[in-house]
Structures are given as C-alpha cells and as structure tokens.
Design a protein around this motif. Structure first.
Motif, PDB file in Angstrom:
ATOM      1  N   GLU A   5      33.346  50.207  -6.731  1.00 17.00           N
ATOM      2  CA  GLU A   5      32.565  49.042  -6.306  1.00 17.00           C
ATOM      3  C   GLU A   5      32.323  48.086  -7.480  1.00 17.00           C
ATOM      4  N   ILE A   6      32.217  46.817  -7.162  1.00 14.62           N
ATOM      5  CA  ILE A   6      31.933  45.803  -8.173  1.00 14.62           C
ATOM      6  C   ILE A   6      30.432  45.573  -8.283  1.00 14.62           C
ATOM      7  N   PHE A   7      29.756  45.491  -7.144  1.00 17.81           N
ATOM      8  CA  PHE A   7      28.329  45.208  -7.131  1.00 17.81           C
ATOM      9  C   PHE A   7      27.548  46.500  -6.906  1.00 17.81           C
ATOM     10  N   LEU A   8      26.706  46.818  -7.879  1.00 22.12           N
ATOM     11  CA  LEU A   8      25.907  48.045  -7.808  1.00 22.12           C
ATOM     12  C   LEU A   8      24.433  47.720  -7.941  1.00 22.12           C
ATOM     13  N   THR A   9      23.597  48.571  -7.360  1.00 23.10           N
ATOM     14  CA  THR A   9      22.151  48.445  -7.536  1.00 23.10           C
ATOM     15  C   THR A   9      21.793  48.932  -8.932  1.00 23.10           C
ATOM     16  N   THR A  10      20.551  48.712  -9.338  1.00 26.12           N
ATOM     17  CA  THR A  10      20.130  49.203 -10.650  1.00 26.12           C
ATOM     18  C   THR A  10      20.206  50.721 -10.720  1.00 26.12           C
ATOM     19  N   ARG A  17      26.863  44.110   1.998  1.00 24.15           N
ATOM     20  CA  ARG A  17      26.952  42.652   2.095  1.00 24.15           C
ATOM     21  C   ARG A  17      25.573  41.990   2.166  1.00 24.15           C
ATOM     22  N   ARG A  18      24.662  42.586   2.892  1.00 23.79           N
ATOM     23  CA  ARG A  18      23.306  42.024   3.036  1.00 23.79           C
ATOM     24  C   ARG A  18      22.577  41.987   1.691  1.00 23.79           C
ATOM     25  N   GLN A  19      22.708  43.044   0.913  1.00 24.09           N
ATOM     26  CA  GLN A  19      22.062  43.097  -0.395  1.00 24.09           C
ATOM     27  C   GLN A  19      22.665  42.066  -1.359  1.00 24.09           C
ATOM     28  N   ILE A  20      23.964  41.924  -1.311  1.00 25.88           N
ATOM     29  CA  ILE A  20      24.630  40.935  -2.165  1.00 25.88           C
ATOM     30  C   ILE A  20      24.188  39.537  -1.760  1.00 25.88           C
ATOM     31  N   TRP A  21      24.146  39.273  -0.465  1.00 29.61           N
ATOM     32  CA  TRP A  21      23.726  37.971   0.045  1.00 29.61           C
ATOM     33  C   TRP A  21      22.311  37.652  -0.422  1.00 29.61           C
TER      34      TRP A  21
END
Length: 95
Positions: A5-10, A17-21
């Motif tokens: 994955e490219i986008f990760l939480t802390t 998608r919702r979190q990225i948005w």
C-alpha cells in the motif's frame, strides 16, 4: 515503495478510499484549495500525467494504473482545447 500500500495510517494499516478522501480534504483546506476540487482520483490523474511527461511510456503507465487497455490510459492524458492552443502558440507558426 516496491510493493504494498502507498497510503498508510499512523499505525501502519492501509487506508481505504474514504480515509484518503478525508485526509485530502483536510490538507486542501490548510493549503487554501477549494475542497470541491479535491478528490483521490485527481491524484491518480496527476500521477498519470506527470509520469507520462517524464517517461512517454503509455504501456508501462497503463500497467502501473492497472488498465487492461491503453485506450483507458489515454483518457488520462487527453489535454484540454486550451492546452492545445497554448502549445500551438508556443510554436510561433501562426501570428
């Protein structure tokens, strides 16, 4: 990033998608960009156009974006009529 994955939480979990948005909307407000203009898919288009401008390899780009057809990828690269006009003016062939 070689894989995953490219986008990760802390916490290191993948973001949906919702979190990225939601994160993009928060960032755009801080940057003074109208939230109505910011969507995750815009980031995908930005990547596609930036990649193509550097490498001019639509086949590799289609593969990276997960497109089964280059025609689908080509849609990402279509420029506006205004951009075409600017390019023609830079050529200096018509006054």
């Amino acid at each position: 990033i070689a894989h995953g994955e490219i986008f990760l939480t802390t916490g290191g979990r993948s973001m949906d998608r919702r979190q990225i948005w939601s994160a993009m909307k928060r960032l755009c407000q801080k940057a003074g960009v109208a939230p109505s203009k910011v969507f995750p898919h815009n980031l995908r288009h930005l990547f596609a156009t930036a990649y193509y401008r550097v490498y001019h390899d639509i086949v590799k780009l289609a593969d990276m974006l997960g497109h089964s057809s280059i025609e689908t990828t080509r849609i990402y690269l279509i420029e506006s009529g205004a951009e075409h006009q600017r390019q023609l003016e830079r050529l200096g062939l018509v006054s």
